[in-house]
Write a protein that holds these residues in place. Structure first.
Motif, short mmCIF file in Angstrom:
data_model
loop_
_atom_site.label_atom_id
_atom_site.label_comp_id
_atom_site.label_asym_id
_atom_site.label_seq_id
_atom_site.Cartn_x
_atom_site.Cartn_y
_atom_site.Cartn_z
N ILE A 1 0.89 -1.18 -0.12
CA ILE A 1 -0.06 0.03 0.07
C ILE A 1 0.72 1.26 0.06
CG2 ILE A 1 -1.93 1.30 1.32
CD1 ILE A 1 -2.67 -1.53 2.39
N GLY A 2 1.24 1.74 -1.06
CA GLY A 2 2.30 2.71 -1.34
C GLY A 2 2.13 3.89 -0.42
N HIS A 3 1.27 4.51 -0.24
CA HIS A 3 1.16 5.67 0.63
C HIS A 3 1.59 5.47 2.07
CE1 HIS A 3 -2.89 5.10 2.59
NE2 HIS A 3 -3.25 4.70 1.42
N MET A 4 1.32 4.07 2.69
CA MET A 4 1.53 3.81 3.84
C MET A 4 3.06 3.34 4.06
SD MET A 4 -1.09 4.55 5.72
CE MET A 4 -0.33 3.71 7.35
N ASP B 1 -5.64 -0.80 -1.68
CA ASP B 1 -5.54 -0.28 -2.92
C ASP B 1 -3.88 -0.78 -3.06
OD1 ASP B 1 -4.99 0.83 -5.48
OD2 ASP B 1 -6.08 2.42 -5.01
N LEU B 2 -3.52 -1.51 -3.95
CA LEU B 2 -2.15 -1.83 -4.13
C LEU B 2 -1.30 -1.24 -5.29
CD1 LEU B 2 -2.23 -5.77 -3.28
CD2 LEU B 2 -2.15 -3.68 -1.86
N ALA B 3 -1.91 -0.03 -6.02
CA ALA B 3 -1.45 0.54 -6.74
C ALA B 3 -0.20 1.72 -6.14
CB ALA B 3 -2.21 1.50 -7.68
N PRO B 4 0.92 1.46 -6.76
CA PRO B 4 2.05 2.36 -6.17
C PRO B 4 1.65 3.76 -5.93
CG PRO B 4 3.06 1.11 -7.99
CD PRO B 4 1.24 0.83 -8.08
#
Length: 275
Positions: A165-168, A224-227
């Motif tokens: 989870i990119g932002h995390m 949401d696993l989008a970078p």
């Protein structure tokens, strides 16, 4: 056979009474419901640990509200700081929690039934990301050497792994994860590394054991696993973790939903499957 039960809450994000986290969610009723759910468990936990982000801004009134909400729990409660917390205010607001110490990092090691709970402080003051410096890691190494004959659960706020989870992950454990994994791999008595921060149930192999996060009793981070996924949260079902260690056995971790639900209902009636 005696089974040790360690309850895990995380990311409660309590505000002052009547105030909403992120301007949209009153987290207090969710924590109250989680506490009621815990007290309804068929087997009472031996202790509870809250793996950080106890409050939203680390303010005195927030910790006072948190203390009131936790008061119905019928077990010892151990507190860890998260990036939304203040070490100084935690100590001032919970003076009876002497394991918090008086200065510096909040790291402690306590016996809970048949296991040893070792808490690591990953917080960087004034920042969202976490780090484990050599001082904190050396303390862990020393503490693990003292408890080679007991099963160990390591508790921390920032998970020491990428969640995708990119932002995390951008505000995850940015220093010390590899060093922590090397330490854990040298100590087979470590049964689990339990974490918060992610507001989701996530598990990964780590240092010969499992590292995992648990849901928040209130809001969850969007899956949401989008970078480049946007930073967002959801009102998905809230929950908590329950870690069970049978005597002479391996740690078994459960994720439970908080709230009231219909049941339990029997699968069988008089030994016959109900049609």
């Amino acid at each position: 056979m005696t089974t040790t039960l360690l309850l895990q809450l995380s990311d409660t994000h309590i505000r002052e009474p009547g105030r909403q986290a992120y301007g949209r969610i009153n987290t207090a009723p969710y924590l109250a419901e989680a506490v009621a759910s815990i007290n309804r468990l068929p087997q009472a936990p031996d202790a509870a640990v809250i793996t950080g982000d106890l409050t939203d801004f680390g303010r005195p009134a927030e910790y006072e509200h948190l203390r009131e909400l936790l008061a119905p729990l019928r077990m010892p409660v151990y507190l860890l700081p998260g990036n939304h917390d203040s070490r100084e205010q935690m100590r001032a607001s919970f003076p009876q929690h002497t394991y918090l110490g008086t200065e510096g990092f909040i790291q402690f090691s306590v016996a809970v039934g048949g296991l040893q709970l070792i808490a690591l402080d990953t917080v960087v003051s004034g920042a969202s990301e976490g780090r484990l410096c050599p001082q904190r890691l050396q303390w862990l190494e020393t503490e693990l050497a003292r408890h080679t004959a007991r099963p160990v659960v390591i508790a921390m706020h920032h998970p020491p792994f990428r969640t995708l989870i990119g932002h995390m992950d951008d505000i995850g454990l940015l220093e010390g994860a590899d060093e922590l994994e090397a330490i854990v791999s040298r100590h087979p008595q470590v049964e689990r590394v339990i974490c918060g921060h992610l507001h989701r149930s996530i598990q990964v192999r780590f240092g010969g054991t499992i590292a995992a996060t648990v849901p928040s009793p209130a809001h969850q981070v969007r899956l949401d696993l989008a970078p480049d996924a946007a930073s967002a949260w959801m009102l998905e079902p809230p929950g908590f973790g329950l870690h069970a260690l049978p005597a002479g056995g391996r740690l078994v971790s459960h994720t439970a939903a908080s709230g009231s639900y219909a049941g339990p209902f029997p699968f069988h009636d008089g030994g016959q499957l109900i049609d």
